[in-house]
Motif scaffolding. Structure first.
Motif, PDB file in Angstrom:
ATOM      1  N   SER A   1      51.591   6.278  36.560  1.00  0.00           N
ATOM      2  CA  SER A   1      52.860   6.870  36.143  1.00  0.00           C
ATOM      3  C   SER A   1      54.032   6.010  36.600  1.00  0.00           C
ATOM      4  CB  SER A   1      52.992   8.280  36.716  1.00  0.00           C
ATOM      5  OG  SER A   1      54.295   8.790  36.544  1.00  0.00           O
ATOM      6  N   ALA A   2      54.044   5.643  37.881  1.00  0.00           N
ATOM      7  CA  ALA A   2      55.141   4.832  38.426  1.00  0.00           C
ATOM      8  C   ALA A   2      55.202   3.468  37.749  1.00  0.00           C
ATOM      9  CB  ALA A   2      54.969   4.678  39.934  1.00  0.00           C
ATOM     10  N   TYR A   3      54.062   2.853  37.497  1.00  0.00           N
ATOM     11  CA  TYR A   3      54.036   1.517  36.909  1.00  0.00           C
ATOM     12  C   TYR A   3      54.461   1.531  35.441  1.00  0.00           C
ATOM     13  CZ  TYR A   3      51.387   0.016  41.054  1.00  0.00           C
ATOM     14  OH  TYR A   3      50.990  -0.286  42.338  1.00  0.00           O
ATOM     15  N   LEU A   4      54.086   2.572  34.705  1.00  0.00           N
ATOM     16  CA  LEU A   4      54.522   2.683  33.314  1.00  0.00           C
ATOM     17  C   LEU A   4      56.035   2.852  33.223  1.00  0.00           C
ATOM     18  CD1 LEU A   4      51.710   4.970  31.857  1.00  0.00           C
ATOM     19  CD2 LEU A   4      52.197   2.620  31.142  1.00  0.00           C
ATOM     20  N   ILE A   5      56.595   3.676  34.107  1.00  0.00           N
ATOM     21  CA  ILE A   5      58.049   3.857  34.109  1.00  0.00           C
ATOM     22  C   ILE A   5      58.738   2.559  34.524  1.00  0.00           C
ATOM     23  CG2 ILE A   5      59.949   5.109  35.215  1.00  0.00           C
ATOM     24  CD1 ILE A   5      58.013   7.520  35.364  1.00  0.00           C
ATOM     25  N   ALA A   6      58.133   1.832  35.452  1.00  0.00           N
ATOM     26  CA  ALA A   6      58.690   0.540  35.855  1.00  0.00           C
ATOM     27  C   ALA A   6      58.753  -0.417  34.669  1.00  0.00           C
ATOM     28  CB  ALA A   6      57.854  -0.064  36.982  1.00  0.00           C
ATOM     29  N   ARG A  66      56.432   2.414  45.070  1.00  0.00           N
ATOM     30  CA  ARG A  66      55.558   1.846  44.038  1.00  0.00           C
ATOM     31  C   ARG A  66      56.377   1.454  42.811  1.00  0.00           C
ATOM     32  NH1 ARG A  66      51.061   6.672  44.008  1.00  0.00           N
ATOM     33  NH2 ARG A  66      50.819   6.831  46.272  1.00  0.00           N
ATOM     34  N   LEU A  67      57.293   2.324  42.431  1.00  0.00           N
ATOM     35  CA  LEU A  67      58.149   2.054  41.285  1.00  0.00           C
ATOM     36  C   LEU A  67      58.977   0.793  41.520  1.00  0.00           C
ATOM     37  CD1 LEU A  67      59.330   3.015  38.555  1.00  0.00           C
ATOM     38  CD2 LEU A  67      60.908   4.442  39.842  1.00  0.00           C
ATOM     39  N   LYS A  85      58.440  -1.772  43.647  1.00  0.00           N
ATOM     40  CA  LYS A  85      57.642  -3.004  43.719  1.00  0.00           C
ATOM     41  C   LYS A  85      57.172  -3.459  42.342  1.00  0.00           C
ATOM     42  CE  LYS A  85      55.903  -2.709  48.463  1.00  0.00           C
ATOM     43  NZ  LYS A  85      54.684  -2.587  49.323  1.00  0.00           N
ATOM     44  N   GLN A  86      56.745  -2.519  41.515  1.00  0.00           N
ATOM     45  CA  GLN A  86      56.281  -2.899  40.185  1.00  0.00           C
ATOM     46  C   GLN A  86      57.439  -3.374  39.314  1.00  0.00           C
ATOM     47  OE1 GLN A  86      53.280  -3.314  39.489  1.00  0.00           O
ATOM     48  NE2 GLN A  86      53.138  -3.442  37.263  1.00  0.00           N
ATOM     49  N   LEU A  87      58.592  -2.751  39.476  1.00  0.00           N
ATOM     50  CA  LEU A  87      59.771  -3.180  38.720  1.00  0.00           C
ATOM     51  C   LEU A  87      60.162  -4.604  39.086  1.00  0.00           C
ATOM     52  CD1 LEU A  87      62.050  -2.618  36.762  1.00  0.00           C
ATOM     53  CD2 LEU A  87      63.234  -1.347  38.574  1.00  0.00           C
ATOM     54  N   ARG A  88      60.030  -4.937  40.357  1.00  0.00           N
ATOM     55  CA  ARG A  88      60.343  -6.301  40.773  1.00  0.00           C
ATOM     56  C   ARG A  88      59.401  -7.309  40.112  1.00  0.00           C
ATOM     57  NH1 ARG A  88      64.475  -8.315  41.284  1.00  0.00           N
ATOM     58  NH2 ARG A  88      63.496  -9.404  39.565  1.00  0.00           N
ATOM     59  N   LYS A  89      58.154  -6.920  39.913  1.00  0.00           N
ATOM     60  CA  LYS A  89      57.193  -7.804  39.254  1.00  0.00           C
ATOM     61  C   LYS A  89      57.514  -7.999  37.774  1.00  0.00           C
ATOM     62  CE  LYS A  89      53.022  -6.789  41.996  1.00  0.00           C
ATOM     63  NZ  LYS A  89      51.638  -6.256  41.901  1.00  0.00           N
ATOM     64  N   LEU A  90      58.058  -6.948  37.137  1.00  0.00           N
ATOM     65  CA  LEU A  90      58.184  -6.941  35.682  1.00  0.00           C
ATOM     66  C   LEU A  90      59.545  -7.390  35.174  1.00  0.00           C
ATOM     67  CD1 LEU A  90      56.316  -3.592  34.874  1.00  0.00           C
ATOM     68  CD2 LEU A  90      55.395  -5.921  34.834  1.00  0.00           C
ATOM     69  N   ALA A  91      60.601  -7.209  35.983  1.00  0.00           N
ATOM     70  CA  ALA A  91      61.933  -7.659  35.555  1.00  0.00           C
ATOM     71  C   ALA A  91      62.025  -9.174  35.678  1.00  0.00           C
ATOM     72  CB  ALA A  91      63.004  -6.990  36.398  1.00  0.00           C
TER      73      ALA A  91
END
Length: 462
Positions: free
Chosen positions: A382-387, A420-421, A423-429
């Motif tokens: 859930s957190a990673y999809l929103i990220a 989690r949100l 950290k994943q956002l940092r990977k994807l932006a």
């Protein structure tokens, strides 16, 4: 089978089976980048006048063209009807960002009003406003109000919102297809004891963004993570094909992004699991809200229950036994998940209590480990999809630094969800863009009142 019978046999310990069943919920970073890029295309489709009508993800104009400057002065009201039975009224008197006076009161909305004629609901709102205004001796003032109305609206200006459909258990007649601002003003006029000539309307996510922008100049995105998930963001009006603002139009406008339906057209089928398909097929709106059914708290507990059922089917959990509770749809909820993930590894007291609620008196140590593992995977996804969605917006906005205002029970309370949100956002932006996630300090009524202040401060309020 009786409750006493459940759990008397020797456990079948097979974590590898549980891992195999859960494997589709573990997505690579490349898959999340693919989701991000697909959503970037959805942004373009939702803003283009030639494709927006057929876009599953709606990008709706709010007509909020200005964020608070910090110079707003005077008394302003916020009214928050968020779909619960708790009505909130806020009074703000901003002298400066450091001297910001807030008063508020809550009023219990009788459940009978959820299904009675719309005039009864709006008469109740006007009655509560009257009580609040008289309490603070403002009955002689002409007041401005921001109305947070968290239901699907069609807007063509800031002071008008036509209800498209009721949700969240409301079904008041005579409201769908009508301007709810006008209905509230009519109810106020029927009373005749208070004066609120200026009303603007917005939803909860827009309120979150506005209240965050009061504190932080770089606030450009608002996010609510709860039973429903919603996002608003500050868009350049030159990108909004449907907007006809003229030469004097503001360069920006807040856009509401209804992304629960992201994936309804099959674009996310490459990451949907058999469990997701089962949940969708058993829902009342099959084929709708595909993204929401993978991310919102309304469904996460049900996903966990369905995974548990599959593990029981395989004999890998709970000795292959079924309780009545585990067979019952929606019997496992986000509160259970939160408590399970909050408990330290090796301490199974809470998880055993939850198993007992689910009809199992003697779960094994392995059962406890399996359930904790399942909850972690479902909440992570859930957190990673929103990220991935947030990363698409950050890349689209293109500012070197963006503040994201976030609210909602999951973000506030669920263990490690916010981290989690982030950290994943940092990977994807994109690496050249930086961001900060800020927990919203004020409730939506404050953001609504601030919008009234921004809109009407020059129209008679000192």
């Amino acid at each position: 089978m009786s409750e006493e019978d459940i759990g008397d046999s020797e456990p079948l310990n097979d974590h590898s089976i549980v891992e195999e069943i859960c494997e589709p919920f573990i997505l690579s970073d490349d898959k999340y980048r693919q989701i991000r890029d697909i959503f970037l295309d959805e942004i373009a489709r939702g803003l283009c006048k030639y494709t927006l009508k057929n876009a599953y993800v709606k990008f709706l104009m709010t007509f909020v063209e200005k964020l608070p400057s910090g110079c707003e002065r005077g008394n302003f009201l916020g009214l928050d009807l968020d779909g619960t039975t708790l009505l909130r009224i806020i009074l703000i008197n901003p002298h400066s960002k450091e001297d910001f006076q807030i008063e508020g009161a809550n009023y219990e909305l009788p459940e009978s009003l959820l299904t009675r004629p719309g005039d009864d609901l709006f008469d109740f709102l006007a009655e509560c406003l009257s009580k609040f205004i008289y309490k603070y001796e403002l009955q002689q003032d002409e007041l401005s109000l921001g109305f947070t109305f968290s239901f699907p609206l069609k807007q063509n200006k800031l002071t008008r919102g036509v209800l498209l459909s009721w949700t969240k258990g409301f079904s008041c007649s005579g409201v769908v297809g009508h301007d709810v601002v006008d209905l509230l003003q009519q109810a106020i006029k029927r009373r005749g004891d208070i004066h609120i000539p200026n009303i603007v309307i917005l939803n909860e996510t827009t309120s979150t963004l506005i209240s965050c922008a009061w504190q932080y100049r770089e606030a450009k995105v608002g996010l609510i993570v709860d039973t429903a998930i919603s996002i608003s963001y500050l868009e350049k009006t030159k990108h909004i094909d449907q907007f006809k603002g003229g030469v004097n139009a503001s360069p920006t406008m807040i856009i509401n992004c209804e992304f629960d339906n992201f994936g309804n057209d099959g674009l996310l089928d490459f990451v949907r699991t058999p469990i997701d398909l089962t949940l969708d097929n058993d829902s009342v709106n099959v084929g709708q809200q595909v993204f929401g059914k993978m991310t919102s708290t309304k469904y996460l507990g049900e996903i966990v229950r369905l995974i548990m059922l599959k593990c029981v089917d395989a004999g890998a959990m709970l000795r292959g036994n079924y309780s009545d509770q585990i067979r019952t749809p929606m019997s496992f909820n986000i509160e259970f998940m939160s408590k399970i993930e909050a408990e330290e590894a090796g301490n199974d007291s809470i998880i055993r209590q939850i198993f007992e609620i689910m009809g199992y008196k003697r779960p094994s140590v392995e059962d406890c480990e399996h359930l904790r593992y399942i909850c972690n995977l479902v909440s992570n996804r859930s957190a990673y999809l929103i990220a991935a969605i947030l990363a698409a917006l950050i890349n689209h906005i293109g500012d070197p630094f963006v503040i994201i205002g976030v609210d909602g029970s999951v973000y506030r309370k669920y263990p490690a969800y916010s981290e989690r949100l982030r950290k994943q956002l940092r990977k994807l932006a994109r690496p050249e863009y930086t961001f900060s996630l800020k927990l919203a300090e004020y409730n939506p009524g404050v953001g609504a009142a601030l919008l009234a202040a921004t809109t009407f401060a020059k129209k008679g309020n000192p």
